[in-house]
Design an enzyme around this catalytic site. Structure first.
Site, PDB file in Angstrom:
ATOM      1  N   ASP A 109       1.123  -1.144   0.015  1.00  0.00           N
ATOM      2  CA  ASP A 109      -0.057   0.033  -0.104  1.00  0.00           C
ATOM      3  C   ASP A 109       0.879   1.250  -0.051  1.00  0.00           C
ATOM      4  OD1 ASP A 109      -2.009   1.805  -0.006  1.00  0.00           O
ATOM      5  OD2 ASP A 109      -3.327   0.691   1.465  1.00  0.00           O
TER       6      ASP A 109
HETATM    7  C1  BGC Z   1      -5.101   3.125  -0.277  1.00  0.00           C
HETATM    8  C2  BGC Z   1      -5.071   2.144  -1.324  1.00  0.00           C
HETATM    9  C3  BGC Z   1      -4.814   2.839  -2.675  1.00  0.00           C
HETATM   10  C4  BGC Z   1      -3.507   3.640  -2.337  1.00  0.00           C
HETATM   11  C5  BGC Z   1      -3.316   4.046  -3.966  1.00  0.00           C
HETATM   12  C6  BGC Z   1      -3.780   4.295  -0.063  1.00  0.00           C
HETATM   13  O1  BGC Z   1      -3.857   5.134   0.636  1.00  0.00           O
HETATM   14  O2  BGC Z   1      -4.991   2.598   1.126  1.00  0.00           O
HETATM   15  O3  BGC Z   1      -6.386   1.501  -1.180  1.00  0.00           O
HETATM   16  O4  BGC Z   1      -4.681   1.762  -3.724  1.00  0.00           O
HETATM   17  O5  BGC Z   1      -3.483   4.480  -1.350  1.00  0.00           O
HETATM   18  O6  BGC Z   1      -3.980   5.221  -4.382  1.00  0.00           O
END
Ligand code: BGC
Length: 742
Positions: free
Chosen positions: A268
């Site tokens: 993540d």
């Molecule tokens: C989120 C993810 C997301 C990623 C990219 C993160 O803050 O938890 O779900 O895919 O950002 O945008």
């Protein structure tokens, strides 16, 4: 040479050969580049994306959403970077790209995987036309606590429904194989357990015993693997004291060894670097080492791999083979996607694709099928189309943002038909008055609103202006024949960093609802929200309640279709609605206790109010009625490993065509472990004309009857007796028994 089969899919051998050929030419630094995903946001520290790409420091880019920019960055990668390897462009396309579909929780309420698959196929087609190769979806986290804001992104509380929806999303995004034209690579996230955050507080630690992990939280991820998902995203939070992005048990043992996953894992956002912030890794170098060795292939946006991996190989802490092992599946996805042959995107394609009329039609159908009728006293709904004067009231009635909902694609401009517009379009001759009432907003904005949402900077409405808006709304309702109240949550009230302690209607909405109901008019409540809400007063006092969720671009039309009877609602709740936020987590598949309901020594669980659901899992009404009868099990006994067939008849006993979702629940009465009092193990949504009967068939075999046993420390199927119920929601009463023998 590209030796695709006649379906266009490359053979495994061809992919492996091409990957090895590419890998053999890469320097260590170029390999580390492939393991690095950089963020295209202007405020991120460090060198600009162009510079990193030119130096070969990036294999993938996120947070860019513009075809021209994709092509410009790609040109640098394929013409100027040392390896000439094309970039993989990733972005969150969660429920539509330009044509927005209902939020995932809503689509799960359709209990119709084909709707979900088609929605994600449209999303994929538009996203791919824009130049996106890879979406960070589906989000398949089970969520049993509606305080958690990200419940909106998933399929709700149940592993069986969640697995069916997860697989459908993967098929929709990816098509028949990875690299199929007009499709994108999918990413099952957030692996794993994120939805069980303590107290529903986003990002907080998670403690899940293996029985819950295996029986409840992992099945949708396993379903995504079985559906061929290309990538996984490791979650942020600590799972049982080990951050998910440094969690060898999850990423190596479960994902690769047990499930045989062959794709790649991206962390993540910033999660590799965050291993330090979370108090797990000593420093960036330790974080890079622990994430890579745990099984994270690609570092999303923290640049920790970029800074430290080469040094870790040079000093012998990691080997080149460790790096190669991580790079291979990334290169394989690029090969499968055909990026080496077609790195660029035609800049005129997106506008042609988004103009396809079937996209809006699919979005409207998905919204219609997602809606759940919660109450309809006296048959107030459907409303007559010959009404002359309707009032549409509420802060969300004309909000495009609330209609499209949480998790818009980066940079998206809302294009939704609002509920007000939908009702006006349905009643072109009628007078349709509108008043928003007092505004609603979060008490505390998240980092996202504070930094990325221009409207968050707007000064809040003063108490005087709110009071004037309240009075105008009541006055607007006073003369109408029927009042439609559109209440719920704004888009930023659910989603990431959008957890809340209460599940009440925010702001003065309930007070406004009470004032309008006091006028004595027929009132219909339409809810726009991304999570269960504790609407206790409305559930007793408002005759008709339609849960419309955050229904997407065509949401206003779909709401009007349902309110005026062109569509008969047939959705069912994919999550329990509690009476209070403090009752969470509340879900139907709990274990029995020594004092179960109905027991002579039953003790209520709280003394200050019923802890039972306001609306149970699987619940939803229709404009017609159904009878479910004639439950048959093909044999009263079955051997371990064998399957039985369960059938039941469903009849439309009312006057109009409608949909019923027939649901099958089981309970293992005794065995190696206590098992939940009910577990969903089959469902089917059927459409029936008045008087029509259909026989619905389910199979119960080892997959449905087995479980992961704490006592045995493995998957087991017990010789045991099972209750079987079939019905229209999780309170189904039609009952049979099945005995499993050795
Ligand atoms: C989120 C993810 C997301 C990623 C990219 C993160 O803050 O938890 O779900 O895919 O950002 O945008």
């Amino acid at each position: 040479m590209d030796s695709r089969t006649n379906t266009g899919e490359l053979s495994e051998a061809e992919i492996a050969a091409r990957v090895e050929a590419i890998l053999s030419k890469l320097s260590l630094a170029e390999k580390v580049g492939q393991l690095t995903q950089i963020g295209g946001l202007a405020f991120l520290p460090g060198p600009k994306p162009e510079e990193i790409i030119r130096q070969g420091g990036a294999g993938s880019v996120l947070w860019v959403n513009d075809t021209k920019t994709f092509n410009a960055l790609q040109k640098i990668a394929v013409e100027e970077s040392p390896s000439r390897i094309p970039l993989l462009f990733g972005l969150d396309v969660i429920h539509g790209y330009r044509t927005i579909f209902p939020v995932p929780l809503a689509m799960a309420a359709s209990w119709d995987p084909s709707v979900v698959e088609r929605a994600q196929a449209v999303a994929a087609k538009e996203a791919r036309a824009a130049g996106i190769h890879w979406t960070f979806g589906p989000m398949v986290d089970i969520a049993r606590d509606a305080r958690w804001g990200r419940i909106v992104e998933g399929a709700g509380e149940d592993p069986y429904l969640g697995a069916a929806i997860a697989a459908a999303q993967v098929r929709g995004f990816q098509g028949p194989y990875i690299g199929a034209p007009d499709h994108v690579v999918a990413c099952a996230k957030h692996f794993a357990g994120y939805g069980a955050a303590d107290g529903g507080r986003d990002y907080d630690p998670v403690y899940l015993p293996e029985t819950l992990l295996r029986n409840v939280y992992l099945p949708p991820f396993k379903a995504a693997v079985d559906a061929g998902v290309g990538t996984f995203m490791s979650a942020y939070m600590d799972l049982n004291d080990v951050p998910a992005s440094g969690n060898r048990f999850l990423l190596r043992q479960v994902l690769r060894e047990e499930w045989g996953f062959k794709g790649f894992v991206v962390s993540d956002a910033f999660a590799v670097g965050s291993l330090v912030t979370q108090g797990f890794a000593r420093d960036g170098r330790d974080a890079a080492f622990r994430a890579l060795s745990a099984g994270v292939n690609m570092d999303m946006a923290s640049n920790t791999y970029l800074q430290h991996l080469a040094g870790l190989v040079e000093d012998g802490t990691l080997t080149v083979e460790d790096i190669d092992e991580a790079v291979r599946p990334i290169l394989a996805i690029k090969v499968r996607m055909g990026l080496f042959e077609h790195p660029y995107t035609d800049e005129s394609k997106l506008e042609q694709v988004v103009a396809l009329p079937e996209h809006r039609a699919e979005a409207r159908r998905a919204a219609q099928r997602s809606m759940v009728l919660l109450r309809n006293e006296g048959g107030l709904l459907p409303l007559s189309k010959s009404l002359k004067h309707v009032a549409v009231i509420g802060p969300l009635a004309d909000s495009q943002e609330a209609t499209e909902g949480s998790w818009m694609v980066f940079g998206h401009t809302p294009n939704a038909v609002t509920v007000l517009e939908g009702i006006r379009a349905k009643l072109p001759e009628a007078r349709v008055d509108y008043a928003p009432g007092p505004e609603i907003r979060r008490d505390i904005p998240s980092w996202f609103e504070a930094n990325m949402d221009p409207t968050a900077k707007k000064a809040p409405q003063s108490p005087e202006a709110a009071e004037a808006a309240f009075q105008t709304a009541v006055a607007t309702a006073r003369d109408a024949e029927v009042v439609v109240m559109v209440l719920g949550e704004t888009a930023d009230m659910a989603g990431e960093a959008a957890s809340r302690a209460s599940l009440d209607l925010p702001g003065r909405q309930e007070e406004l609802l009470q004032a309008v109901v006091a006028l004595g008019k027929p009132v219909v409540l339409v809810l726009l929200n991304g999570r269960p809400l504790s609407i206790n007063w409305a559930a007793e006092n408002v005759p008709a309640i339609l849960e419309a969720w955050e229904p997407g671009s065509e949401g206003g039309h779909a709401v009007a279709d349902v309110l005026f009877g062109d569509v008969n609602p047939g959705g069912k709740l994919p999550v329990t609605f509690p009476r209070k936020g403090s009752h969470e987590p509340l879900y139907y598949a709990r274990n029995l206790t020594h004092s179960p309901e109905g027991h002579p020594m039953y003790n209520p669980r709280y003394w200050d109010g019923l802890p039972t659901p306001l609306y149970p899992f699987g619940f939803g009404l229709s404009y017609t009625t159904f009878a479910i009868t004639n439950l048959q099990v093909s044999a009263p006994q079955v051997k371990i490993g064998d399957a039985v067939t369960v059938t039941a008849d469903v009849t439309n006993t009312g006057a109009v065509e409608g949909d019923e979702v027939v649901q099958l629940y089981i309970h293992q009465k005794a065995g190696s472990d206590s098992r939940p009092m009910r577990e969903l193990k089959g469902f089917e949504r059927v459409t029936l004309k008045p008087g029509e009967t259909r026989t619905v068939t389910f199979t119960l075999g080892p997959a449905e009857l087995g479980h992961w046993s704490t006592n045995a420390g493995k998957w087991v199927q017990d010789a045991a007796t099972f209750d079987i119920w079939v019905g229209a929601d999780s309170r189904a009463t039609l009952h049979a028994e099945l005995t499993v023998v050795c």
